[in-house]
Design a protein around this motif. Sequence first.
Motif, PDB file in Angstrom:
ATOM      1  N   ASN A   1       0.852  -1.179   0.000  1.00  0.00           N
ATOM      2  CA  ASN A   1       0.000   0.000   0.000  1.00  0.00           C
ATOM      3  C   ASN A   1       0.892   1.235   0.000  1.00  0.00           C
ATOM      4  OD1 ASN A   1      -1.566   2.196   0.723  1.00  0.00           O
ATOM      5  ND2 ASN A   1      -3.028   0.890   1.766  1.00  0.00           N
ATOM      6  N   CYS A   2       1.072   1.815  -1.180  1.00  0.00           N
ATOM      7  CA  CYS A   2       2.017   2.935  -1.314  1.00  0.00           C
ATOM      8  C   CYS A   2       1.593   4.133  -0.463  1.00  0.00           C
ATOM      9  CB  CYS A   2       2.126   3.363  -2.773  1.00  0.00           C
ATOM     10  SG  CYS A   2       2.677   2.049  -3.850  1.00  0.00           S
ATOM     11  N   GLY A   3       0.290   4.251  -0.207  1.00  0.00           N
ATOM     12  CA  GLY A   3      -0.193   5.405   0.550  1.00  0.00           C
ATOM     13  C   GLY A   3       0.055   5.271   2.037  1.00  0.00           C
ATOM     14  N   ALA A   4       0.401   4.082   2.482  1.00  0.00           N
ATOM     15  CA  ALA A   4       0.513   3.888   3.922  1.00  0.00           C
ATOM     16  C   ALA A   4       1.955   3.947   4.430  1.00  0.00           C
ATOM     17  CB  ALA A   4      -0.095   2.546   4.296  1.00  0.00           C
ATOM     18  N   ILE A   5       2.917   4.009   3.517  1.00  0.00           N
ATOM     19  CA  ILE A   5       4.308   4.011   3.976  1.00  0.00           C
ATOM     20  C   ILE A   5       4.747   5.447   4.248  1.00  0.00           C
ATOM     21  CG2 ILE A   5       6.657   3.242   3.470  1.00  0.00           C
ATOM     22  CD1 ILE A   5       5.581   1.415   1.360  1.00  0.00           C
TER      23      ILE A   5
ATOM     24  N   GLU B   1      -2.598   1.738  -4.516  1.00  0.00           N
ATOM     25  CA  GLU B   1      -2.627   3.184  -4.246  1.00  0.00           C
ATOM     26  C   GLU B   1      -1.375   3.858  -4.794  1.00  0.00           C
ATOM     27  OE1 GLU B   1      -5.361   4.058  -3.418  1.00  0.00           O
ATOM     28  OE2 GLU B   1      -6.196   2.311  -2.437  1.00  0.00           O
ATOM     29  N   VAL B   2      -1.032   3.494  -6.020  1.00  0.00           N
ATOM     30  CA  VAL B   2       0.230   3.971  -6.610  1.00  0.00           C
ATOM     31  C   VAL B   2       0.240   5.497  -6.772  1.00  0.00           C
ATOM     32  CG1 VAL B   2      -0.503   3.671  -9.024  1.00  0.00           C
ATOM     33  CG2 VAL B   2       1.898   3.397  -8.434  1.00  0.00           C
ATOM     34  N   ALA B   3      -0.945   6.102  -6.855  1.00  0.00           N
ATOM     35  CA  ALA B   3      -1.021   7.562  -7.018  1.00  0.00           C
ATOM     36  C   ALA B   3      -0.460   8.284  -5.798  1.00  0.00           C
ATOM     37  CB  ALA B   3      -2.475   7.979  -7.241  1.00  0.00           C
TER      38      ALA B   3
ATOM     39  N   HIS C   1      -7.645   4.168  -7.135  1.00  0.00           N
ATOM     40  CA  HIS C   1      -9.011   4.600  -7.448  1.00  0.00           C
ATOM     41  C   HIS C   1      -8.970   6.018  -8.013  1.00  0.00           C
ATOM     42  CE1 HIS C   1      -8.082   6.367  -3.610  1.00  0.00           C
ATOM     43  NE2 HIS C   1      -9.004   7.262  -3.863  1.00  0.00           N
ATOM     44  N   LYS C   2      -7.774   6.645  -8.009  1.00  0.00           N
ATOM     45  CA  LYS C   2      -7.672   8.040  -8.473  1.00  0.00           C
ATOM     46  C   LYS C   2      -7.482   8.103  -9.976  1.00  0.00           C
ATOM     47  CE  LYS C   2      -5.806   9.793  -4.152  1.00  0.00           C
ATOM     48  NZ  LYS C   2      -4.622  10.209  -3.437  1.00  0.00           N
TER      49      LYS C   2
END
Length: 577
Positions: A199-203, A243-245, A284-285
């Motif tokens: 989860n890229c957004g959580a790091i 969540e790569v964005a 999802h973006k």
Amino acid sequence: MTKTALVVDDEVDLCRLMQITLTKMGIKSDVAYTLSQARGYWQEREYDFCLTDLKLPDGSGLELVKEISGSTNTPIAVITAHGSMDLAIEALKLGAFDFVNKPLELPRLRQLVENALKVTHQGDDPEAAPECTPEQKLLDSRLIGDSAVMLPLKNTILKLARSQAPVFLSGASGTGKEVVARLIHDLSPRRDGSFVPVNCGAIPSELMESEFFGHKKGSFTGAVADKQGLFQQANGGTLFLDEVADLPLAMQVKLLRAIQEKTVRTIGDTKEIPVDIRILSATHKDLAQLVQAGTFRQDLYYRINVIELKLPTLNARRDDIPVLATHFLALIAEEWQLETPPSLTAAACERLQHHDFAGNVRELRNLLERAVTLAETPNIDINHLGLPALTPTDTEPHAVNAATQGTAPTAETPDAHTHPASADTLLPNSPSEQMAPIYSSAARDDKSQPIQTPTSASNLHPYRTHTQHYPSVIKGAAANHPKTAQGDSAETINTAKGLASTHQAAQAPNETTNINEAGLPAQGLEHYLQAQEKQLIITALKQTGWNKTQAAELLGTTFRSLRYRMKKLEIDEDQLE
Ligand SMILES: Nc1ncnc2c1ncn2[C@@H]1O[C@H](COP(=O)(O)OP(=O)(O)OP(=O)(O)O)[C@@H](O)[C@H]1O
């Protein structure tokens, strides 16, 4: 049976090298030096795979890619001049299974050939009806739904699984992007390797490089032991960038380099290590819009988005709601060890089919979990669903689709009828071409989900994603904290004031107050900060009756970030109570 290959290249020495390599691997091969010679061989004989150069004296190898992948399932890989990534990407888009750069590195060639042979073994049984192949069975058991929009999507997944091309999964939150990513891996020749979802957004941004590439002991303060990065963990398998964005720009550059070069350098190390991974990504973006806004690098977008697979919203495939509901109720019965599996009454099923699922399949599952918790019988009726009564207009045909997000279906909010997956799930992927978002970002509102389910403590990497649901905790949350489970935010705001004051009381004295005479943490900064973080999170969770959405609000962070911090810090309600 001996495997056979067709090698197409005009460089005699290179052909000889490839032939020797193949022979050593037990593969018989024919060599064609021109496009027309290759076509001749292809028509006359049967091969298990083809390897072609792109620059041939009488045409382009891309033509061969188009012809072979358009008419057969036989894998074809291309050989590209070093640095001509654009051509390699074009070949992948046309259906090439993989590519290898010149000058040829033999280990990479061997690896490509091994993967090609695994592809040819798949679906080999000519007797089996297509719907009975092991691949199709796996797909049908994990990706539930056979609506008009799902069938072509499933066929596309089967095709993509055979390729090594990077796939970008788009679609609103909860539509099943991670389910599909796992399927692509499990159906692919890489299935014996690891699937590493992250989860890229959580790091936290300061930890990103170390999480992705690993670090050597002592390379920075707090690096108390060697640590393997996510790239190394995924070696031989698939790295799923969820969540790569949300990747910060600085990290985007480093990722691009690693993906392009297929090598990584661990922090504190001097050498580059080769990695063999397939990249899948999702958000999802609207990534194309982020490229235009300058927050996502165009070159990385181009690299990860070779093929786009668009997942439909649940509102666009309402026919699948009964079968999905049955699937989830069976899962719940199994996980919760219920004696009698719950089932929906006809009225409840109809009510679900008229609900506006902003949270998509995830919302359906959460809603059913809550209903099973609240119902005292195995029959889930309409009143257990906790949904508002329908108005007469809601029950008119297509009323819900039109009501979704307050907009009628348009080119920007496609439904199953206007956008069959066969045409639209595979999209042209030039950054200049607009992607049509299925939903506005409002669809992601976590509050749309009745109950946020915690994840289990696991030995996974702390920032790996995880979609499991844990019934004991859900039941506990619903039964013990009915108010918070249903999202009583007023209560949350009041209790929030107590967070700072109660945090001190909740601290475990040994961990957080162990300050030495010099006024510094005795066990080091990292340990001290982690203990602080853990205690603050536990305090917030206790105040909200372990409702993570509300606890995240209290802490000024996101639900996802909180969930992953909890996993990292091994915070588990069952252990603490
Ligand atoms: N077609 C499906 N069949 C069975 N289960 C599904 C399907 N689609 C989604 N799910 C379930 O719905 C939940 C959400 O799915 P998933 O995490 O894959 O969605 P997502 O699109 O990746 O969401 P997000 O963007 O929030 O990460 C999971 O519990 C998953 O198992």
